[in-house]
Design a protein around this motif. Structure first.
Motif: not given
Length: 120
Positions: A35-53
């Motif tokens: 998975e890819w997550y991102r976190q902007a300043p002052g914000k919670q970490r959020e899921l951006v994209a996910a890929i299974t096996s």
């Protein structure tokens, strides 16, 4: 020990593109979900994209149609192709992987993060 190393971040103008990579190394039998997550300043970490096996993918609504997640199992590497970037995509991007060892134990790992800045 397993390590996840991200690369490919940087400064890009609005409307531009970047490709992030996340390479896993160490004692790996199989990599399950990534998975890819991102976190902007002052914000919670959020899921951006996910890929299974099995290469099933899922995206946050905010990036659908602009970002593409993929993986190369032979290289133990995951990618995030980001296009039509917007200033609101600015964040530290983290990769996450669920990795099994030869004993069948699954552990969860995080990369150190790579900065993506979208600005003119």
């Amino acid at each position: 020990q397993v390590q996840l190393v991200e690369s490919g971040g940087g400064l890009v103008q609005p409307g531009g593109s970047l490709r992030l990579s996340c390479a896993a190394s160490g004692i790996i039998f199989s990599i399950n979900n990534m998975e890819w997550y991102r976190q902007a300043p002052g914000k919670q970490r959020e899921l951006v994209a996910a890929i299974t096996s099995s290469d099933s993918t899922n995206y946050a609504d905010s990036v659908k149609g602009r970002f593409t997640i993929s993986r190369d199992n032979a290289k133990n590497t995951m990618y995030l192709q980001m296009s039509s970037l917007k200033p609101e995509d600015t964040a530290v991007y983290y990769c996450y992987a669920e990795i099994s060892n030869w004993y069948g134990d699954e552990y969860h790992y995080w990369g150190q993060g790579t900065q993506v800045t979208v600005s003119s």
